[in-house]
Design an enzyme around this catalytic site. Structure first.
Site, PDB file in Angstrom:
ATOM      1  N   CYS A  30       0.857  -1.195   0.000  1.00 41.60           N
ATOM      2  CA  CYS A  30       0.000   0.000   0.000  1.00 41.60           C
ATOM      3  C   CYS A  30       0.891   1.242   0.000  1.00 41.60           C
ATOM      4  O   CYS A  30       1.774   1.376   0.851  1.00 41.60           O
ATOM      5  CB  CYS A  30      -0.881  -0.036   1.253  1.00 41.60           C
ATOM      6  SG  CYS A  30      -1.669   1.529   1.632  1.00 41.60           S
ATOM      7  N   CYS A  71       0.859   3.162   3.283  1.00 36.58           N
ATOM      8  CA  CYS A  71       1.635   2.474   4.322  1.00 36.58           C
ATOM      9  C   CYS A  71       3.129   2.662   4.073  1.00 36.58           C
ATOM     10  O   CYS A  71       3.911   2.796   5.018  1.00 36.58           O
ATOM     11  CB  CYS A  71       1.264   0.994   4.386  1.00 36.58           C
ATOM     12  SG  CYS A  71      -0.334   0.692   5.201  1.00 36.58           S
ATOM     13  N   HIS A  95      -3.807   0.512   8.689  1.00 34.79           N
ATOM     14  CA  HIS A  95      -4.263   0.300   7.313  1.00 34.79           C
ATOM     15  C   HIS A  95      -5.727  -0.124   7.317  1.00 34.79           C
ATOM     16  O   HIS A  95      -6.060  -1.228   7.724  1.00 34.79           O
ATOM     17  CB  HIS A  95      -3.420  -0.755   6.592  1.00 34.79           C
ATOM     18  CG  HIS A  95      -3.901  -1.014   5.191  1.00 34.79           C
ATOM     19  ND1 HIS A  95      -3.509  -0.257   4.116  1.00 34.79           N
ATOM     20  CD2 HIS A  95      -4.784  -1.920   4.708  1.00 34.79           C
ATOM     21  CE1 HIS A  95      -4.123  -0.687   3.027  1.00 34.79           C
ATOM     22  NE2 HIS A  95      -4.903  -1.703   3.351  1.00 34.79           N
ATOM     23  N   ASN A 120     -13.302   9.232  -0.943  1.00 35.94           N
ATOM     24  CA  ASN A 120     -13.851   8.426  -2.032  1.00 35.94           C
ATOM     25  C   ASN A 120     -13.788   6.965  -1.624  1.00 35.94           C
ATOM     26  O   ASN A 120     -12.742   6.482  -1.196  1.00 35.94           O
ATOM     27  CB  ASN A 120     -13.039   8.652  -3.313  1.00 35.94           C
ATOM     28  CG  ASN A 120     -13.087  10.101  -3.791  1.00 35.94           C
ATOM     29  OD1 ASN A 120     -14.126  10.732  -3.742  1.00 35.94           O
ATOM     30  ND2 ASN A 120     -11.947  10.616  -4.220  1.00 35.94           N
ATOM     31  N   GLY A 154     -14.011   7.103  -7.390  1.00 37.85           N
ATOM     32  CA  GLY A 154     -12.740   7.779  -7.615  1.00 37.85           C
ATOM     33  C   GLY A 154     -11.633   7.397  -6.654  1.00 37.85           C
ATOM     34  O   GLY A 154     -10.589   8.039  -6.624  1.00 37.85           O
ATOM     35  N   HIS A 209      -6.247   2.883   0.996  1.00 33.38           N
ATOM     36  CA  HIS A 209      -5.916   3.155   2.402  1.00 33.38           C
ATOM     37  C   HIS A 209      -6.771   4.370   2.759  1.00 33.38           C
ATOM     38  O   HIS A 209      -6.632   5.426   2.116  1.00 33.38           O
ATOM     39  CB  HIS A 209      -4.421   3.433   2.557  1.00 33.38           C
ATOM     40  CG  HIS A 209      -3.961   3.661   3.969  1.00 33.38           C
ATOM     41  ND1 HIS A 209      -2.907   2.956   4.546  1.00 33.38           N
ATOM     42  CD2 HIS A 209      -4.379   4.535   4.913  1.00 33.38           C
ATOM     43  CE1 HIS A 209      -2.723   3.387   5.792  1.00 33.38           C
ATOM     44  NE2 HIS A 209      -3.601   4.356   6.039  1.00 33.38           N
ATOM     45  N   HIS A 246      -8.425   7.606   3.450  1.00 30.72           N
ATOM     46  CA  HIS A 246      -7.840   8.948   3.484  1.00 30.72           C
ATOM     47  C   HIS A 246      -8.923   9.990   3.292  1.00 30.72           C
ATOM     48  O   HIS A 246      -9.883   9.784   2.557  1.00 30.72           O
ATOM     49  CB  HIS A 246      -6.746   9.119   2.427  1.00 30.72           C
ATOM     50  CG  HIS A 246      -7.164   8.745   1.027  1.00 30.72           C
ATOM     51  ND1 HIS A 246      -7.231   7.442   0.602  1.00 30.72           N
ATOM     52  CD2 HIS A 246      -7.534   9.502  -0.028  1.00 30.72           C
ATOM     53  CE1 HIS A 246      -7.631   7.417  -0.660  1.00 30.72           C
ATOM     54  NE2 HIS A 246      -7.828   8.650  -1.072  1.00 30.72           N
TER      55      HIS A 246
HETATM   56  P1  AMP Z   1      -8.231   8.955  -4.149  1.00 26.39           P
HETATM   57  O1  AMP Z   1      -8.185   9.088  -5.657  1.00 26.39           O
HETATM   58  O2  AMP Z   1      -9.447   9.530  -3.502  1.00 26.39           O
HETATM   59  O3  AMP Z   1      -7.979   7.510  -3.734  1.00 26.39           O
HETATM   60  O4  AMP Z   1      -7.042   9.819  -3.599  1.00 26.39           O
HETATM   61  C1  AMP Z   1      -5.710   9.413  -3.696  1.00 26.39           C
HETATM   62  C2  AMP Z   1      -4.880  10.650  -3.691  1.00 26.39           C
HETATM   63  O5  AMP Z   1      -3.553  10.288  -3.361  1.00 26.39           O
HETATM   64  C3  AMP Z   1      -4.833  11.392  -5.021  1.00 26.39           C
HETATM   65  O6  AMP Z   1      -5.313  12.725  -4.840  1.00 26.39           O
HETATM   66  C4  AMP Z   1      -3.350  11.363  -5.393  1.00 26.39           C
HETATM   67  O7  AMP Z   1      -2.908  12.549  -6.014  1.00 26.39           O
HETATM   68  C5  AMP Z   1      -2.688  11.153  -4.039  1.00 26.39           C
HETATM   69  N1  AMP Z   1      -1.385  10.515  -4.056  1.00 26.39           N
HETATM   70  C6  AMP Z   1      -1.021   9.397  -4.726  1.00 26.39           C
HETATM   71  N2  AMP Z   1       0.261   9.090  -4.467  1.00 26.39           N
HETATM   72  C7  AMP Z   1       0.724  10.049  -3.623  1.00 26.39           C
HETATM   73  C8  AMP Z   1       1.978  10.300  -2.999  1.00 26.39           C
HETATM   74  N3  AMP Z   1       3.041   9.498  -3.178  1.00 26.39           N
HETATM   75  N4  AMP Z   1       2.092  11.372  -2.194  1.00 26.39           N
HETATM   76  C9  AMP Z   1       1.039  12.195  -1.993  1.00 26.39           C
HETATM   77  N5  AMP Z   1      -0.161  12.010  -2.546  1.00 26.39           N
HETATM   78  C10 AMP Z   1      -0.329  10.957  -3.357  1.00 26.39           C
HETATM   79 ZN    ZN Z   2      -2.105   1.199   3.850  1.00 26.90          ZN
END
Ligand code: AMP
Ligand code: ZN
Length: 143
Positions: A36, A39, A78, A117, A123, A128, A130
Site C-alpha cells: 500500500c 503504508c 491500514h 472516495n 474515484g 488506504h 484517506h
Molecule cells: P483517491 O483518488 O481519492 O484515492 O485519492 C488518492 C490521492 O492520493 C490522489 O489525490 C493522489 O494525487 C494522491 N497521491 C497518490 N500518491 C501520492 C503520494 N506518493 N504522495 C502524496 N499524494 C499521493
Molecule cells: Zn495502507
C-alpha cells in the site's frame, strides 16, 4: 500468545501489519499494508511532505493537488477505505476529524472541504482510508 493476538488484530484491521511481515497478503488472502503506497509513506519508504502527525494519524500534502491547498489525512492503521470503518476502529476517524480543524487553523484556513472516495467508481485510487482536505479558494461544485 502475543503472535495470535497480533494476528487477530491484523485480521480485524485494528492495527497495521509490521513492516517486517513477509509477503504482501495476510494468511486469509486479504490485502494488508505491505504493498500500500500510504503504508509505504508511513514507513518512510516513499517521501511525503508532512503537515501533521500524532500517534494515530498522519497528514501530508497531496502530490497532485486538486485545489490551492490539498492535504490528505490518513490513519496509521491500514484500513482499505470508508467501508472498512467499523465499531472497532471508528475511533481513529474521530481523531482525524478532531485534527482537521486544528490543521486548517494552523494553515490559516477557515473554509475547506473534506472528501473521502470509497471504491473505484467513486474515484478511490489508493486503498488506504484517506480524507482529502481541499481549500485555498472558491472550490467548484461537488460531483
Ligand atoms: P483517491 O483518488 O481519492 O484515492 O485519492 C488518492 C490521492 O492520493 C490522489 O489525490 C493522489 O494525487 C494522491 N497521491 C497518490 N500518491 C501520492 C503520494 N506518493 N504522495 C502524496 N499524494 C499521493
Ligand atoms: Zn495502507
Amino acid at each position: 500468545s502475543v503472535d495470535e493476538i497480533l494476528a487477530a488484530m491484523i485480521a480485524r484491521e485494528k492495527i497495521a501489519p509490521p513492516a517486517c511481515a513477509a509477503g504482501g497478503r495476510a494468511k486469509d488472502g486479504r490485502k494488508n499494508g505491505m504493498d500500500c503506497i500510504f503504508c509505504k509513506i508511513l514507513r518512510g519508504e516513499i517521501p511525503s511532505k508532512k503537515v501533521y502527525e500524532d500517534d494515530e494519524i498522519y497528514a501530508f500534502y497531496d502530490i497532485e493537488p486538486k485545489a490551492p491547498v490539498h492535504i490528505l489525512v490518513i490513519p496509521k492503521v491500514h484500513l482499505s477505505g470508508a467501508s472498512a470503518v467499523s465499531d472497532e476502529n471508528s475511533g481513529v476517524v474521530a481523531r482525524i476529524f478532531e485534527a482537521i480543524p486544528k490543521i486548517a487553523a494552523g494553515l490559516g484556513l477557515s473554509d475547506y472541504r473534506i472528501v473521502t472516495n470509497n471504491g473505484p467508481d467513486a474515484g478511490q485510487t489508493v486503498s488506504h482510508l484517506h480524507f482529502h482536505v481541499l481549500a485555498g479558494g472558491k472550490l467548484g461544485e461537488m460531483a
